[in-house]
Motif scaffolding. Sequence first.
Motif: not given
Length: 288
Positions: A1-9, A63-75
Motif C-alpha cells: 500500500m502506498l503511505v506517507h513516509i511519516k507513517n513508516i518513520v 505512477h509505476i511505484v504507486s501502482t506497484v505499491a497498491k497491487n504487488t505490495a498491497a500488504p
Amino acid sequence: MLVHIKNIVENARKGGYAAGAFNITNFESILGVAQAAVKANSPAIIQVSESAIKYMGLKPITHIVSTVAKNTAAPAPIALHLDHGTSFDAVFECISSGFTSVHIDASSLPLDENINLTKQVVKVAHARKVWVQGEVGAIKGGHGDIRGKIENIPLASVEDVIRFVRETKVDTIAAAVGTAHGVYSNEEIVFSLLKAIRKAVKIPFVLHGSSGVSNSQIKKAIKEGVNIINAGSDLKIAFCQTLIKVCLKNKTETDPRNLLKPTIGAVEKTVIEKMKLFGSAGRIARYV
Ligand code: G3H
Ligand code: ZN
C-alpha cells in the motif's frame, strides 16, 4: 500500500529499528523492492535519484511505484521519496507529482546557502504536507562505485547540524558521519559524532551510503537511534552481476524477460537481507 513516509518513520522510531530507503533504477528493481517488502513483512521506502528520473521519467516513476505499491505490495507500507534532489525546481516537481518526502541536498554549498535553499523547499513542502530531508557535510563517493578505498571521507560538524536543523525545520536529517556512496573498504561510522548529533538533534537521522558498511556497524548505528538507512549500490551490483551472468549463459536468448526476470529476484534477495539487518522485517503485523 502506498503511505506517507511519516507513517513508516514514526513506526520505526517507536519500534527501535530502521526503515530501508532503497534506490531503484528501473522497473525490475521497483518490483524487487516491492516483492521483498511483502515476503519480509516489512515497510519500505522506494527512493529515486535525479538520474533515475532522467532515465525513466518523473510521471512514469510516480505512477509505476504507486501502482506497484497498491497491487504487488498491497500488504506492505511503501513510501515514495526523492533522494539527493539538487535544485528547488527538481524538488518542486516531485512534490507536485505526489511524493510524500523529498531530500534537498545542498550540502556542497556553504552552510548559509544550504540553509537558505533548504528553507525555501521546507516552506513549499510543508504547505503540501510533504516531509523534507536536509543534509549537512556532503557525503562523498559514487553510487555503484566499487573502487576499493576512498580518500578523505568528510565529516559534518555537530554545531552546523544543530544550526541547520533549528533554522530550516527539516523533518529528517542526513549528515556525513564516515560513510560514503558506493562500496569502499575504509568506510567507518564515527560513532562519537553520530552520538553527539543524535543527542543534540531530535528529528530522525538518515544514514546514507550504507553499502560497504559492515553489518556490525549498521546494527550499532540502529542502536544509536538511526531510523532510516539508504541503500543503493548493493542493489545495483546485485542487478548487474545477475544480468551479466544470465546474458553470458544465454547468448542466443531473444526474449528480454528471460534475461531480466532473475534480476528481480536478485534485487529482492538483497533487499530482504537488508530488511532483516535493519530490523524492519516482520514489522507489518504490528504496523498501525
Ligand atoms: O542516497 C543513497 C544512498 O546513500 C546510497 O548509498 O550506494 O552506498 O548504498 P550506497
Ligand atoms: Zn545518499
